[in-house]
Every structure is written in structure tokens, then in C-alpha cells.
Design a protein around this motif. Structure first.
Motif, short mmCIF file in Angstrom:
data_model
loop_
_atom_site.label_atom_id
_atom_site.label_comp_id
_atom_site.label_asym_id
_atom_site.label_seq_id
_atom_site.Cartn_x
_atom_site.Cartn_y
_atom_site.Cartn_z
N GLU A 178 65.87 53.41 54.40
CA GLU A 178 66.28 53.56 53.08
C GLU A 178 65.13 53.77 52.13
N ALA A 179 65.22 54.87 51.02
CA ALA A 179 64.39 54.95 50.04
C ALA A 179 64.96 55.16 48.85
N LYS A 180 64.39 54.93 47.68
CA LYS A 180 65.13 55.22 46.47
C LYS A 180 65.08 56.67 45.93
N ALA A 181 66.10 57.03 45.45
CA ALA A 181 66.10 58.53 45.08
C ALA A 181 65.03 58.75 44.16
N GLY A 182 64.30 59.80 44.32
CA GLY A 182 62.97 60.25 43.64
C GLY A 182 61.85 59.93 44.14
N VAL B 159 62.76 62.37 47.66
CA VAL B 159 64.17 62.17 48.33
C VAL B 159 65.34 62.52 47.17
N PRO B 160 66.10 63.38 47.38
CA PRO B 160 67.19 63.62 46.46
C PRO B 160 68.26 62.69 46.32
N SER B 161 68.91 62.98 45.06
CA SER B 161 69.98 61.82 45.11
C SER B 161 71.35 62.39 45.27
N HIS B 162 71.48 63.64 45.57
CA HIS B 162 72.73 64.24 45.75
C HIS B 162 73.56 63.61 47.02
N SER B 163 73.07 62.83 47.84
CA SER B 163 73.83 62.27 48.84
C SER B 163 73.54 60.95 49.07
N SER B 164 74.30 60.21 49.75
CA SER B 164 74.09 58.70 50.04
C SER B 164 73.24 58.39 51.36
N MET C 69 70.39 51.66 34.06
CA MET C 69 70.92 52.09 35.22
C MET C 69 70.16 52.29 36.64
N ALA C 70 70.84 51.63 37.48
CA ALA C 70 69.92 51.19 38.67
C ALA C 70 69.59 52.69 39.36
N VAL C 71 68.56 52.64 40.21
CA VAL C 71 68.08 53.49 40.97
C VAL C 71 68.90 53.69 42.31
N LYS C 72 69.45 54.87 42.52
CA LYS C 72 70.22 54.98 43.89
C LYS C 72 69.24 54.91 45.00
N THR C 73 69.72 54.13 46.15
CA THR C 73 69.06 53.99 47.41
C THR C 73 69.69 54.82 48.44
N ILE C 74 68.90 55.81 48.98
CA ILE C 74 69.40 56.80 50.02
C ILE C 74 68.95 56.21 51.29
N LYS C 75 70.12 56.38 52.30
CA LYS C 75 69.91 56.17 54.04
C LYS C 75 69.35 57.47 54.32
N ILE C 76 68.16 57.23 54.91
CA ILE C 76 67.49 58.50 55.82
C ILE C 76 67.57 58.34 57.17
N HIS C 77 67.99 59.14 57.81
CA HIS C 77 67.94 59.33 59.29
C HIS C 77 66.97 60.39 59.93
N TRP C 78 65.95 59.56 60.67
CA TRP C 78 64.67 60.28 60.81
C TRP C 78 64.94 61.01 62.38
N PRO C 79 63.96 61.90 62.68
CA PRO C 79 64.18 62.68 64.01
C PRO C 79 64.24 61.69 65.04
N ASN C 80 63.55 60.68 65.19
CA ASN C 80 63.31 59.96 66.26
C ASN C 80 64.48 58.61 66.37
N ALA D 284 58.40 58.44 54.31
CA ALA D 284 58.20 58.39 55.75
C ALA D 284 57.42 57.15 56.31
N LYS D 285 56.17 57.03 55.60
CA LYS D 285 55.17 55.94 55.75
C LYS D 285 55.77 54.58 55.64
N SER D 286 56.79 54.30 54.75
CA SER D 286 57.33 52.89 54.67
C SER D 286 58.36 52.93 55.90
N ALA D 287 58.58 54.16 56.39
CA ALA D 287 59.60 53.97 57.75
C ALA D 287 58.77 54.11 58.94
N GLY D 288 57.43 54.14 58.91
CA GLY D 288 56.65 54.28 60.10
C GLY D 288 56.70 55.41 60.67
N ILE D 289 57.04 56.64 59.65
CA ILE D 289 57.14 57.86 60.34
C ILE D 289 55.72 58.63 59.84
N SER D 290 55.33 59.39 60.67
CA SER D 290 54.30 60.12 60.39
C SER D 290 54.45 61.57 60.15
#
Length: 80
Positions: A17-21, A63-68, A1-12, A28-34
């Protein structure tokens, strides 16, 4: 089963995108967010973020998997 990818909208306005779990601090670090940290054990609350209106401690949460798509806001604590 593939790991779900979640789109994350940051404050800035950045969107990543990050993998669920994935740990929030790593996502945050991979998105350049501190995200501020303190104890890194969930006790102090310095790393609190709001994910779709629910406050979580980023150092001990994933990161939860309950939403895309998730909206992240930084919590504001007048004591920090």
C-alpha cells in the motif's frame, strides 16, 4: 481530509500500500521492489513502468488516486 491509501499489485505478486501522491520510486522501495533508474529526470526512460496499462516514468510520477487498487508491470525495452 485524509490521504487516500492505494493498494499496489507488483509484478512479482507482492501487494503493498502507498499513499496517493507518493513518488513511485519511494513506493517501490518501501515494498522491497527495485525499479531500474537512469537519469532520474524523466529523460532516459529507464524507470518506465506500466500502471493499469499506462506507461509512466517512475522517477517523475506519483501514485495516482483515481483507483483504490493498481496493477504495476515493468516495461520492457530491448535497448536496456
Amino acid at each position: 481530509m485524509a490521504v487516500k491509501t492505494i493498494k499496489i499489485h507488483w509484478p512479482n505478486g507482492k501487494v503493498s500500500e502507498a499513499k496517493a501522491g507518493a513518488h513511485w520510486l519511494a513506493a517501490a522501495k518501501s515494498a522491497g521492489i527495485s525499479i531500474p533508474t537512469g537519469c532520474l529526470g524523466g529523460s532516459c526512460g529507464a524507470c518506465e513502468i506500466d500502471v493499469d496499462g499506462e506507461t509512466v516514468r517512475a522517477c517523475i510520477s506519483s501514485v495516482p488516486s483515481h483507483s483504490s487498487s493498481l496493477q504495476v508491470e515493468f516495461s520492457s525495452d530491448p535497448h536496456w
